[in-house]
Each structure stands twice: as C-alpha cells, then as structure tokens.
Scaffold this motif. Structure first.
Motif, short mmCIF file in Angstrom:
data_model
loop_
_atom_site.label_atom_id
_atom_site.label_comp_id
_atom_site.label_asym_id
_atom_site.label_seq_id
_atom_site.Cartn_x
_atom_site.Cartn_y
_atom_site.Cartn_z
N LEU A 4 0.87 -1.18 0.00
CA LEU A 4 0.00 0.00 0.00
C LEU A 4 0.90 1.22 0.00
O LEU A 4 1.75 1.36 0.88
CB LEU A 4 -0.89 0.00 1.25
N ARG A 5 0.72 2.10 -0.98
CA ARG A 5 1.59 3.27 -1.12
C ARG A 5 0.76 4.54 -1.16
O ARG A 5 -0.38 4.54 -1.64
CB ARG A 5 2.41 3.18 -2.41
N GLU A 6 1.38 5.62 -0.72
CA GLU A 6 0.69 6.91 -0.77
C GLU A 6 0.36 7.28 -2.20
O GLU A 6 1.10 6.93 -3.13
CB GLU A 6 1.57 7.99 -0.14
N TRP A 45 -7.69 8.22 4.74
CA TRP A 45 -6.41 7.54 4.54
C TRP A 45 -6.51 6.83 3.20
O TRP A 45 -7.17 5.79 3.09
CB TRP A 45 -6.18 6.55 5.69
N ARG A 47 -4.70 5.06 -0.11
CA ARG A 47 -3.49 4.38 -0.55
C ARG A 47 -3.75 3.70 -1.89
O ARG A 47 -4.85 3.19 -2.17
CB ARG A 47 -3.04 3.31 0.46
N HIS A 97 -3.16 -2.55 9.33
CA HIS A 97 -2.98 -1.12 9.60
C HIS A 97 -4.00 -0.61 10.61
O HIS A 97 -3.64 0.08 11.57
CB HIS A 97 -3.09 -0.31 8.30
#
Length: 144
Positions: A4-6, A45, A47, A97
């Motif tokens: 999971l990436r920004e 949030w 991602r 998370h």
C-alpha cells in the motif's frame, strides 16, 4: 508482493484511471471520485495498491462520524487484476494497519447487495453482517 503506497503527484493520474470490470460500476464509485473525496476529508487515509511495481487498485479509509470507528470507505481492484489474490492480500494489509491504530476495536464497511457484489469476499475476511443500513447499503463489521 502487494504493498500500500501513498497517492502522490507521481501516481495520482494512474490511480484516477483505475476501472473495475464492466457491470461492477454500480458497486464502487470511480477512482477519481475517491481521490477527490480523500482530498477534502481530513480523516481519510488513501493508498494505492501495488503488486510489485504495478498499480492494481486503491483503498480509502475514514473515521465514521457516528461511531468514531474506522470505515472502509472505498476499495477497488482494477478489473484486469481481479482474481489474482491482490484483493485479499491488500485487505489483510488494511486490516493490519487499522489494528495498529490506537483505541480501534472494529472496522466497518458497507456494500450494495446484489448479484456479483462483494459480500462473500468480505465475509471470507471475517466481516459480519450487522442490522444496520446506510444510504441503501448493508453495513458489515470486523471486530479487531
């Protein structure tokens, strides 16, 4: 390996172009809408989901105003990447998370019931149906 990436200036256009399989559009808003909503919600949030270096989906979490619980607002695996295990692997990362966040005891989500919908997928991850409905969608809960 799924990560999971920004969402950044480097990948936002590709994220906005993600599409589900034909016929699934009624179950999830367009990716560009998710990006826009995340931008204007301070609790969100967002991602991008990657399999190796390939963008395969997105996930959007937010805090539920009514309960203070984390809420899976949006989850999408692009149509051409479905059925490869990326959905389960990325949801396991999302659950991990949320479990790591302080004072968090549950993860909520909602879905539109119907043939081809995501209910069974979420049940296999441990989510349970509740008696709640929100805006025509059935609410599910994962106790953490």
């Amino acid at each position: 390996m799924v990560t999971l990436r920004e969402v950044t200036a480097d990948n936002v256009r590709a994220v906005c172009r993600l599409e589900v399989k034909p016929g699934q559009e009624r179950f999830v808003a367009p990716a560009a809408v998710s990006v826009a909503q995340a931008h204007y919600d301070p609790t969100s949030w967002l991602r991008a989901i990657y399999a190796g270096d390939e963008l395969v989906g997105l996930v959007l979490l937010a805090v539920d105003d009514e309960t203070g619980s984390w809420y899976l607002w949006r989850f999408e695996i692009a149509g051409e990447h479905q059925g490869k295990g990326y959905g389960r692997a990325s949801m396991e990362l999302v659950i991990e998370h949320v479990r790591s966040l302080p004072d968090t005891t549950e993860l909520l989500l909602s879905y539109e019931p119907g043939p081809g919908g995501p209910r069974d997928f979420y049940r296999r991850l441990g989510f349970e149906d509740t008696d709640r409905w929100e805006e025509g969608e059935r609410v599910m809960r994962l106790t953490l």
